[in-house]
Design a protein around this motif. Structure first.
Motif, PDB file in Angstrom:
ATOM      1  N   SER A 213       1.020  -1.139   0.022  1.00 24.78           N
ATOM      2  CA  SER A 213      -0.010  -0.067  -0.024  1.00 24.78           C
ATOM      3  C   SER A 213       1.023   1.187  -0.126  1.00 24.78           C
ATOM      4  N   ASN A 214       0.129   2.291  -0.412  1.00 23.95           N
ATOM      5  CA  ASN A 214       1.135   3.560  -0.275  1.00 23.95           C
ATOM      6  C   ASN A 214       1.259   4.258   1.226  1.00 23.95           C
ATOM      7  N   ALA A 215       0.362   3.791   1.939  1.00 28.44           N
ATOM      8  CA  ALA A 215       0.351   4.190   3.404  1.00 28.44           C
ATOM      9  C   ALA A 215       1.828   4.046   3.922  1.00 28.44           C
ATOM     10  N   ALA A 216       2.418   4.898   4.645  1.00 28.75           N
ATOM     11  CA  ALA A 216       3.525   4.587   5.367  1.00 28.75           C
ATOM     12  C   ALA A 216       3.373   3.553   6.576  1.00 28.75           C
ATOM     13  N   ASN A 217       2.471   3.618   7.310  1.00 28.29           N
ATOM     14  CA  ASN A 217       2.053   2.836   8.500  1.00 28.29           C
ATOM     15  C   ASN A 217       0.908   1.834   8.170  1.00 28.29           C
ATOM     16  N   PHE A 218       1.562   0.849   8.911  1.00 27.70           N
ATOM     17  CA  PHE A 218      -0.053  -0.204   8.989  1.00 27.70           C
ATOM     18  C   PHE A 218      -0.433  -0.304  10.586  1.00 27.70           C
ATOM     19  N   GLN A 219      -1.556  -0.195  10.736  1.00 32.69           N
ATOM     20  CA  GLN A 219      -2.197  -0.518  12.123  1.00 32.69           C
ATOM     21  C   GLN A 219      -2.380  -1.945  12.518  1.00 32.69           C
ATOM     22  N   PHE A 220      -1.662  -2.492  13.768  1.00 35.39           N
ATOM     23  CA  PHE A 220      -1.824  -3.707  14.138  1.00 35.39           C
ATOM     24  C   PHE A 220      -2.275  -3.778  15.525  1.00 35.39           C
ATOM     25  N   VAL A 221      -2.937  -5.061  15.934  1.00 34.04           N
ATOM     26  CA  VAL A 221      -3.359  -5.280  17.295  1.00 34.04           C
ATOM     27  C   VAL A 221      -2.116  -6.411  17.795  1.00 34.04           C
ATOM     28  N   THR A 222      -1.407  -6.089  18.923  1.00 30.35           N
ATOM     29  CA  THR A 222      -0.594  -6.888  19.134  1.00 30.35           C
ATOM     30  C   THR A 222      -1.320  -7.920  20.437  1.00 30.35           C
ATOM     31  N   PHE A 223      -0.673  -9.028  20.331  1.00 26.12           N
ATOM     32  CA  PHE A 223      -0.849 -10.280  21.549  1.00 26.12           C
ATOM     33  C   PHE A 223       0.021 -11.180  21.746  1.00 26.12           C
ATOM     34  N   ALA A 224      -0.105 -11.625  22.777  1.00 22.33           N
ATOM     35  CA  ALA A 224       0.971 -12.733  23.213  1.00 22.33           C
ATOM     36  C   ALA A 224       0.452 -14.114  23.140  1.00 22.33           C
ATOM     37  N   LEU A 225       1.199 -15.110  23.093  1.00 26.13           N
ATOM     38  CA  LEU A 225       1.033 -16.359  22.799  1.00 26.13           C
ATOM     39  C   LEU A 225       2.325 -16.995  23.531  1.00 26.13           C
ATOM     40  N   GLY A 226       2.098 -17.251  24.806  1.00 28.02           N
ATOM     41  CA  GLY A 226       3.301 -17.528  25.664  1.00 28.02           C
ATOM     42  C   GLY A 226       4.214 -16.340  25.826  1.00 28.02           C
ATOM     43  N   ASP A 227       5.388 -16.472  25.634  1.00 30.67           N
ATOM     44  CA  ASP A 227       6.365 -15.388  25.380  1.00 30.67           C
ATOM     45  C   ASP A 227       6.585 -14.767  24.214  1.00 30.67           C
ATOM     46  N   GLU A 228       5.717 -15.049  23.091  1.00 31.93           N
ATOM     47  CA  GLU A 228       6.016 -14.628  21.933  1.00 31.93           C
ATOM     48  C   GLU A 228       4.759 -13.613  21.519  1.00 31.93           C
ATOM     49  N   VAL A 229       5.245 -12.660  20.815  1.00 36.24           N
ATOM     50  CA  VAL A 229       4.648 -11.494  20.410  1.00 36.24           C
ATOM     51  C   VAL A 229       4.018 -11.648  18.889  1.00 36.24           C
ATOM     52  N   PHE A 230       2.448 -11.581  18.640  1.00 35.25           N
ATOM     53  CA  PHE A 230       2.083 -11.524  17.524  1.00 35.25           C
ATOM     54  C   PHE A 230       1.192 -10.504  16.881  1.00 35.25           C
ATOM     55  N   ALA A 231       0.954 -10.277  15.861  1.00 39.81           N
ATOM     56  CA  ALA A 231       0.113  -9.277  15.375  1.00 39.81           C
ATOM     57  C   ALA A 231      -0.978  -9.585  14.269  1.00 39.81           C
ATOM     58  N   VAL A 232      -1.925  -8.810  14.330  1.00 41.42           N
ATOM     59  CA  VAL A 232      -3.105  -9.032  13.059  1.00 41.42           C
ATOM     60  C   VAL A 232      -3.229  -7.628  12.860  1.00 41.42           C
ATOM     61  N   PRO A 233      -3.666  -7.330  11.683  1.00 40.25           N
ATOM     62  CA  PRO A 233      -4.162  -6.109  11.234  1.00 40.25           C
ATOM     63  C   PRO A 233      -5.603  -5.635  11.971  1.00 40.25           C
ATOM     64  N   VAL A 234      -5.364  -4.458  12.389  1.00 39.12           N
ATOM     65  CA  VAL A 234      -6.401  -3.891  13.242  1.00 39.12           C
ATOM     66  C   VAL A 234      -7.645  -3.920  12.107  1.00 39.12           C
ATOM     67  N   THR A 235      -7.811  -3.802  11.004  1.00 41.32           N
ATOM     68  CA  THR A 235      -8.867  -3.958  10.108  1.00 41.32           C
ATOM     69  C   THR A 235      -9.704  -4.816  10.025  1.00 41.32           C
ATOM     70  N   VAL A 236      -9.001  -6.225  10.852  1.00 39.55           N
ATOM     71  CA  VAL A 236      -9.865  -7.424  10.723  1.00 39.55           C
ATOM     72  C   VAL A 236     -10.390  -7.607  12.056  1.00 39.55           C
ATOM     73  N   VAL A 237     -10.143  -6.693  13.284  1.00 36.56           N
ATOM     74  CA  VAL A 237     -10.600  -7.066  14.338  1.00 36.56           C
ATOM     75  C   VAL A 237     -11.703  -6.169  14.852  1.00 36.56           C
ATOM     76  N   ARG A 238     -12.942  -6.886  14.969  1.00 35.89           N
ATOM     77  CA  ARG A 238     -14.058  -6.283  15.362  1.00 35.89           C
ATOM     78  C   ARG A 238     -14.272  -6.008  16.821  1.00 35.89           C
ATOM     79  N   GLU A 239     -13.971  -6.843  17.593  1.00 32.07           N
ATOM     80  CA  GLU A 239     -13.944  -6.412  19.089  1.00 32.07           C
ATOM     81  C   GLU A 239     -12.885  -7.483  19.859  1.00 32.07           C
ATOM     82  N   ILE A 240     -12.719  -7.099  21.300  1.00 29.56           N
ATOM     83  CA  ILE A 240     -11.722  -7.898  22.024  1.00 29.56           C
ATOM     84  C   ILE A 240     -12.877  -8.032  23.157  1.00 29.56           C
ATOM     85  N   LEU A 241     -12.882  -9.369  23.595  1.00 38.88           N
ATOM     86  CA  LEU A 241     -13.650  -9.809  24.765  1.00 38.88           C
ATOM     87  C   LEU A 241     -13.008 -10.518  25.649  1.00 38.88           C
TER      88      LEU A 241
END
Length: 164
Positions: A5-33
């Motif tokens: 994309s032409n955008a310089a930044n992408f927004q992500f939601v970061t989360f942990a699985l054990g000691d490792e950090v993962f991310a998914v695009p904020v655009t696919v996250v509807r809500e966090i429960l």
């Protein structure tokens, strides 16, 4: 998600699985429960925990740790469910994904996102969209469409069978 994309930044939601950090695009996250026990679905894949009512919709809940070949999630006060709407082809797969802990929404500059490594990780690299180095560690960006394109049909059919 496309990284060109032409955008310089992408927004992500970061989360942990054990000691490792993962991310998914904020655009696919509807809500966090908060985590709640899901309605069990017989004969589903091992990572499919069951169905959960999310604002009147039956949403399949998966244990991402199991889907990535890790040990099962052990529920703690920090365990959360990210409700995602994942575009796969011409349809959208809605599901809840269990995370040990959710951290934040954060921007990653596209130049900081490296391609998925070919070796040295314990999960299959085709599920990795990219890797970001941050604070002396790594954040793995998950390619949700690839991760669930093969399992999506199994999740959807198990959920449909449970509702029928």
């Amino acid at each position: 998600m496309t990284m060109n994309s032409n955008a310089a930044n992408f927004q992500f939601v970061t989360f942990a699985l054990g000691d490792e950090v993962f991310a998914v695009p904020v655009t696919v996250v509807r809500e966090i429960l908060d985590h709640e026990e899901a309605f069990k679905i017989p004969h589903g894949p091992d990572y499919l925990l069951g169905l959960r009512d999310v604002r009147g919709q039956g949403v399949p809940v998966i244990d991402l740790r199991l889907r990535l070949g890790m040990s099962p999630t052990v529920r703690t006060p920090h365990t959360r469910v990210l409700v995602l709407d994942i575009p796969i082809g011409e349809r959208t797969l809605s599901l809840g994904m269990v995370a040990d802990k959710v951290f934040e929404v954060t921007p990653f500059h596209r130049d900081a996102i490296d391609d998925a490594p070919d070796i040295g990780v314990r999960w299959r690299s085709e599920y990795i969209e990219g890797v970001v180095r941050r604070q002396g560690d790594f954040v793995v960006i998950i390619n949700l469409a690839r991760l669930f394109s093969d399992g999506g049909a199994a999740i959807a059919s198990a959920a449909a069978a449970a509702v029928a």
